[in-house]
Design a protein around this motif. Sequence first.
Motif, PDB file in Angstrom:
ATOM      1  N   HIS A 367       0.843  -1.198   0.000  1.00  0.00           N
ATOM      2  CA  HIS A 367       0.000   0.000   0.000  1.00  0.00           C
ATOM      3  C   HIS A 367       0.880   1.251   0.000  1.00  0.00           C
ATOM      4  O   HIS A 367       1.926   1.300   0.660  1.00  0.00           O
ATOM      5  CB  HIS A 367      -0.914   0.006   1.222  1.00  0.00           C
ATOM      6  CG  HIS A 367      -1.839  -1.168   1.276  1.00  0.00           C
ATOM      7  ND1 HIS A 367      -2.954  -1.279   0.479  1.00  0.00           N
ATOM      8  CD2 HIS A 367      -1.810  -2.302   2.032  1.00  0.00           C
ATOM      9  CE1 HIS A 367      -3.587  -2.414   0.743  1.00  0.00           C
ATOM     10  NE2 HIS A 367      -2.900  -3.051   1.688  1.00  0.00           N
ATOM     11  N   LYS A 369       0.096   4.167   1.250  1.00  0.00           N
ATOM     12  CA  LYS A 369      -0.020   4.909   2.507  1.00  0.00           C
ATOM     13  C   LYS A 369      -0.764   4.044   3.511  1.00  0.00           C
ATOM     14  O   LYS A 369      -1.867   3.581   3.243  1.00  0.00           O
ATOM     15  CB  LYS A 369      -0.761   6.230   2.291  1.00  0.00           C
ATOM     16  CG  LYS A 369      -0.770   7.121   3.522  1.00  0.00           C
ATOM     17  CD  LYS A 369      -1.441   8.459   3.219  1.00  0.00           C
ATOM     18  CE  LYS A 369      -1.417   9.368   4.455  1.00  0.00           C
ATOM     19  NZ  LYS A 369      -2.062  10.676   4.189  1.00  0.00           N
ATOM     20  N   ILE A 370      -0.142   3.836   4.680  1.00  0.00           N
ATOM     21  CA  ILE A 370      -0.772   3.025   5.709  1.00  0.00           C
ATOM     22  C   ILE A 370      -0.831   3.828   7.003  1.00  0.00           C
ATOM     23  O   ILE A 370      -0.046   4.741   7.224  1.00  0.00           O
ATOM     24  CB  ILE A 370      -0.016   1.707   5.938  1.00  0.00           C
ATOM     25  CG1 ILE A 370       1.429   1.982   6.366  1.00  0.00           C
ATOM     26  CG2 ILE A 370      -0.056   0.841   4.692  1.00  0.00           C
ATOM     27  CD1 ILE A 370       2.184   0.735   6.731  1.00  0.00           C
ATOM     28  N   PRO A 371      -1.769   3.494   7.898  1.00  0.00           N
ATOM     29  CA  PRO A 371      -1.891   4.237   9.158  1.00  0.00           C
ATOM     30  C   PRO A 371      -0.725   3.964  10.098  1.00  0.00           C
ATOM     31  O   PRO A 371      -0.012   2.977   9.956  1.00  0.00           O
ATOM     32  CB  PRO A 371      -3.212   3.724   9.738  1.00  0.00           C
ATOM     33  CG  PRO A 371      -3.403   2.393   9.118  1.00  0.00           C
ATOM     34  CD  PRO A 371      -2.809   2.473   7.748  1.00  0.00           C
ATOM     35  N   VAL A 377      -6.747   2.709  11.266  1.00  0.00           N
ATOM     36  CA  VAL A 377      -7.163   1.598  10.404  1.00  0.00           C
ATOM     37  C   VAL A 377      -8.568   1.835   9.869  1.00  0.00           C
ATOM     38  O   VAL A 377      -8.895   1.447   8.735  1.00  0.00           O
ATOM     39  CB  VAL A 377      -7.084   0.271  11.181  1.00  0.00           C
ATOM     40  CG1 VAL A 377      -7.611  -0.891  10.340  1.00  0.00           C
ATOM     41  CG2 VAL A 377      -5.653  -0.008  11.610  1.00  0.00           C
ATOM     42  N   ASP A 379     -10.139   4.644   8.864  1.00  0.00           N
ATOM     43  CA  ASP A 379     -10.147   5.448   7.637  1.00  0.00           C
ATOM     44  C   ASP A 379      -9.540   4.671   6.473  1.00  0.00           C
ATOM     45  O   ASP A 379      -9.989   4.803   5.326  1.00  0.00           O
ATOM     46  CB  ASP A 379      -9.386   6.761   7.856  1.00  0.00           C
ATOM     47  CG  ASP A 379     -10.171   7.760   8.683  1.00  0.00           C
ATOM     48  OD1 ASP A 379     -11.417   7.666   8.695  1.00  0.00           O
ATOM     49  OD2 ASP A 379      -9.546   8.625   9.333  1.00  0.00           O
ATOM     50  N   PHE A 380      -8.521   3.874   6.755  1.00  0.00           N
ATOM     51  CA  PHE A 380      -7.912   3.056   5.706  1.00  0.00           C
ATOM     52  C   PHE A 380      -8.938   2.069   5.139  1.00  0.00           C
ATOM     53  O   PHE A 380      -9.041   1.872   3.924  1.00  0.00           O
ATOM     54  CB  PHE A 380      -6.702   2.321   6.272  1.00  0.00           C
ATOM     55  CG  PHE A 380      -5.953   1.514   5.258  1.00  0.00           C
ATOM     56  CD1 PHE A 380      -4.954   2.085   4.485  1.00  0.00           C
ATOM     57  CD2 PHE A 380      -6.256   0.175   5.069  1.00  0.00           C
ATOM     58  CE1 PHE A 380      -4.266   1.334   3.542  1.00  0.00           C
ATOM     59  CE2 PHE A 380      -5.572  -0.582   4.125  1.00  0.00           C
ATOM     60  CZ  PHE A 380      -4.582   0.006   3.372  1.00  0.00           C
ATOM     61  N   CYS A 384     -10.649   1.558   1.283  1.00  0.00           N
ATOM     62  CA  CYS A 384     -10.711   0.272   0.600  1.00  0.00           C
ATOM     63  C   CYS A 384     -12.149  -0.077   0.239  1.00  0.00           C
ATOM     64  O   CYS A 384     -12.421  -0.594  -0.856  1.00  0.00           O
ATOM     65  CB  CYS A 384     -10.122  -0.826   1.474  1.00  0.00           C
ATOM     66  SG  CYS A 384      -8.337  -0.690   1.736  1.00  0.00           S
TER      67      CYS A 384
END
Length: 390
Positions: A367, A369-371, A377, A379-380, A384
């Motif tokens: 990915h 951009k990851i938290p 998580v 918002d991620f 998705c």
Amino acid sequence: MGRDKPVHIFVFVNALGWERAQEFKFMEGLLPFQSRLDGCVLGGQLANLATTLSGKLPSGHECFLPFYFDAEHSPLRPFRLVKYAFGAGLHPKCLMNTQPARKILSLSAAKFLALPKYFNVGNIPYDNLSCFNFNRQNPSRQNGLSNAPTLADFLFKHGVNYFISDPFDNDGANFDKCRQKISEGADFVFLSFSGFEKKFSEKADSALAKRELARISENIAQLNSLVCEGGRECVLNAISGCGMEVPKKLVDIQRILKGAGMRFGKDYAAFLDAKLALFWYVNENAAKVIRTCLSKLDDCGRFLDSSDKAEYGLLGRREIFGDDIFLCENGVQISPSYLSRLPMAAVGATPKNSQMFCGFIFSNRKHSKIPSHLSGVFDFMKICAQNANK
């Protein structure tokens, strides 16, 4: 369902933790892209799950501990009568204080007091129950949290075909329902596993933990195969909840409070988790006495100050977060606690302990951009889900 759209699967493994996931090489073949999440969530694994599914710390979702202070309106007052049955509450080894009896009584109370079927009195003294109410929140459901929208709310609003497992159901039932939902064309799945947490807290044995993780890994691989066999791409991600530690020292806070002459319900109320103790003070003298008594345990733990509470998201309603919170140091467990009369083999780790780090993201895709924290998580997953619905 469109076969050109990928299926997004998120798996949440309760209590695994980053370090133990690395130690056991969790899913490194199927999920080679791995990054660590910093931070922690106090309040147990349900609080971890609520943060994951809402993006809020406990002060935002109020799903903290299973019981909260409500002496004036407690539906649990009938439990005060139990002490008249075979001396329950007067001696820890009496019939009504055995684990089977408490389980049966919990199931009966759930039915007659209109409580959730998963209601459990644990090891709470029967007299003390009359000061509490039971947390009925379920972060997996629509409108499941009192103060925060959940992932289920978001997915329903945006018309996403989804499945989110129920944390109060067993792993096998959730897995079967998940498989069925994928077969019916779900575009987004969130599946939680609690078996590792339960077995590890009962017996902190590395071989047992490895076997449980092997079972979970096999189930995850089956979901991936099911999606691929249906002709769709599987975007697979796993999150490990905050880890657990094996305690090296026990502290009996109940005994200390009794020795100080404090009367439960008259001077104070408390909820004794395995790693933290919440206090509600009925009078000012109780606050002074309890703080003085427990401050002597500086090698076992400390009272959180306002900056600590702000950092961990524990500032909020007094009923939920108490007047004071005593947090144990690394390797220290409160025993007996309100969760168990006997010491637990492993309990949630203390902040600043590396076991508290969650593992995110174990993924089969890199990915961009990851938290950086468990609260990110949410918002991620929303991003998705939106991609899955295009």
